[in-house]
Motif scaffolding. Structure first.
Motif, short mmCIF file in Angstrom:
data_model
loop_
_atom_site.label_atom_id
_atom_site.label_comp_id
_atom_site.label_asym_id
_atom_site.label_seq_id
_atom_site.Cartn_x
_atom_site.Cartn_y
_atom_site.Cartn_z
N TRP A 195 0.83 -1.20 0.00
CA TRP A 195 0.00 0.00 0.00
C TRP A 195 0.87 1.26 0.00
N ILE A 196 1.85 1.30 0.87
CA ILE A 196 2.70 2.48 0.99
C ILE A 196 3.51 2.70 -0.29
N GLU A 197 3.96 1.62 -0.91
CA GLU A 197 4.73 1.77 -2.15
C GLU A 197 3.86 2.28 -3.31
N GLY A 198 2.53 2.21 -3.15
CA GLY A 198 1.64 2.75 -4.18
C GLY A 198 1.25 4.20 -3.95
N ALA A 199 1.73 4.81 -2.88
CA ALA A 199 1.34 6.18 -2.54
C ALA A 199 2.34 7.19 -3.09
N ARG A 200 1.84 8.20 -3.75
CA ARG A 200 2.66 9.30 -4.27
C ARG A 200 2.59 10.55 -3.40
N PHE A 201 1.73 10.52 -2.37
CA PHE A 201 1.51 11.71 -1.55
C PHE A 201 1.38 11.31 -0.09
N ALA A 202 1.98 12.12 0.77
CA ALA A 202 1.87 11.91 2.22
C ALA A 202 1.95 13.24 2.93
N ILE A 203 1.41 13.28 4.11
CA ILE A 203 1.56 14.45 4.99
C ILE A 203 2.53 14.07 6.10
N LEU A 204 3.60 14.83 6.20
CA LEU A 204 4.62 14.63 7.22
C LEU A 204 4.29 15.51 8.42
N SER A 205 4.15 14.90 9.58
CA SER A 205 3.89 15.65 10.82
C SER A 205 5.06 15.47 11.77
N THR A 206 5.47 16.59 12.38
CA THR A 206 6.60 16.56 13.31
C THR A 206 6.28 17.42 14.53
N VAL A 207 7.10 17.26 15.56
CA VAL A 207 6.95 18.06 16.77
C VAL A 207 8.33 18.55 17.20
N GLY A 208 8.36 19.78 17.68
CA GLY A 208 9.64 20.36 18.11
C GLY A 208 9.41 21.44 19.14
N PRO A 209 10.46 22.17 19.49
CA PRO A 209 10.35 23.17 20.55
C PRO A 209 9.41 24.32 20.21
N ASP A 210 9.14 24.55 18.93
CA ASP A 210 8.23 25.63 18.53
C ASP A 210 6.80 25.15 18.33
N GLY A 211 6.55 23.86 18.61
CA GLY A 211 5.21 23.33 18.43
C GLY A 211 5.20 22.19 17.43
N VAL A 212 4.11 22.08 16.68
CA VAL A 212 3.96 21.00 15.70
C VAL A 212 3.90 21.57 14.30
N HIS A 213 4.26 20.73 13.33
CA HIS A 213 4.22 21.15 11.93
C HIS A 213 3.69 20.01 11.08
N GLY A 214 3.04 20.38 9.98
CA GLY A 214 2.58 19.41 9.00
C GLY A 214 3.00 19.89 7.62
N SER A 215 3.50 18.99 6.81
CA SER A 215 4.04 19.37 5.51
C SER A 215 3.59 18.36 4.45
#
Length: 201
Positions: free
Chosen positions: A36-56
């Motif tokens: 399934w993952i190898e068939g995906a061309r798009f993803a949302i990357l979510s991270t957390v750090g000292p300034d809060g959270v981010h999604g890309s």
């Protein structure tokens, strides 16, 4: 607004988890999760750090990640706007998640784990697009992988609602508004596709 401030108060509002929601969680890639993952061309990357959270949002013209093995994924960091929000988080914290979406299916797959960044030359070269190399490569150590409930995509009709963007502001309009006309505008929207085309990788 009344805030819910304890787990007991939260749990009192909901039923127990549906059994399938717990059974589907795997600590590593199963053959079907890998497929399934190898068939995906798009993803949302979510991270957390000292300034809060981010999604890309992350995308590619083929698989958005490379499966290294059952416990790890590799994602090239292609050219963007150089804000580096998620990359800074990865360097400083490492907690990360990926949500994979594939047009046409209401299934989404989520990977939780930890990420690390490398500029290893041979690894970067392995992702080459012509003479272009990613500046860095993100390596994900998988802690959990599972499908998400399809109801959000079913409710939204995401793949069947057609183009509903006609009345939304454009990036050029948003930039012009927030910068008092110093950036953006109609020229930005008109010229951006041509600007971006040679800068995709």
């Amino acid at each position: 607004m009344r805030k819910i401030t304890t787990l007991d108060a939260l749990h009192a509002l909901y039923d127990d988890p549906v059994p399938a929601a717990l059974v589907k969680v795997a600590p590593e890639l199963t053959p079907l999760y890998r497929r399934w993952i190898e068939g995906a061309r798009f993803a949302i990357l979510s991270t957390v750090g000292p300034d809060g959270v981010h999604g890309s949002p992350r995308g590619d013209d083929g698989p958005v990640v490379r499966v290294q093995d059952a416990n790890s994924l590799l994602m090239p960091d292609w050219r963007g706007n150089n804000r580096l929000d998620c990359l800074r988080d990865i360097v400083l914290d490492g907690r990360a998640a990926l949500l994979f979406l594939v047009p046409g299916t209401n299934t989404t797959v989520r990977v939780n784990g930890r990420a690390a960044l490398t500029d290893d030359p041979s690894l970067r070269r392995s992702f080459a697009k012509g003479d272009r190399l990613p500046t860095t490569v993100i390596r994900f150590e998988i802690a959990q992988v599972y499908t998400q409930c399809a109801k959000a995509l079913l409710r939204s009709g995401l793949w069947s609602c057609g183009d509903i963007s006609q009345d939304l502001p454009t990036t050029g309009e948003i930039l012009a508004d927030i910068s008092n006309g110093e950036h953006g505008g109609k020229d930005y929207d008109r010229t951006y596709p041509a600007y971006a085309k040679p800068r995709m990788w």
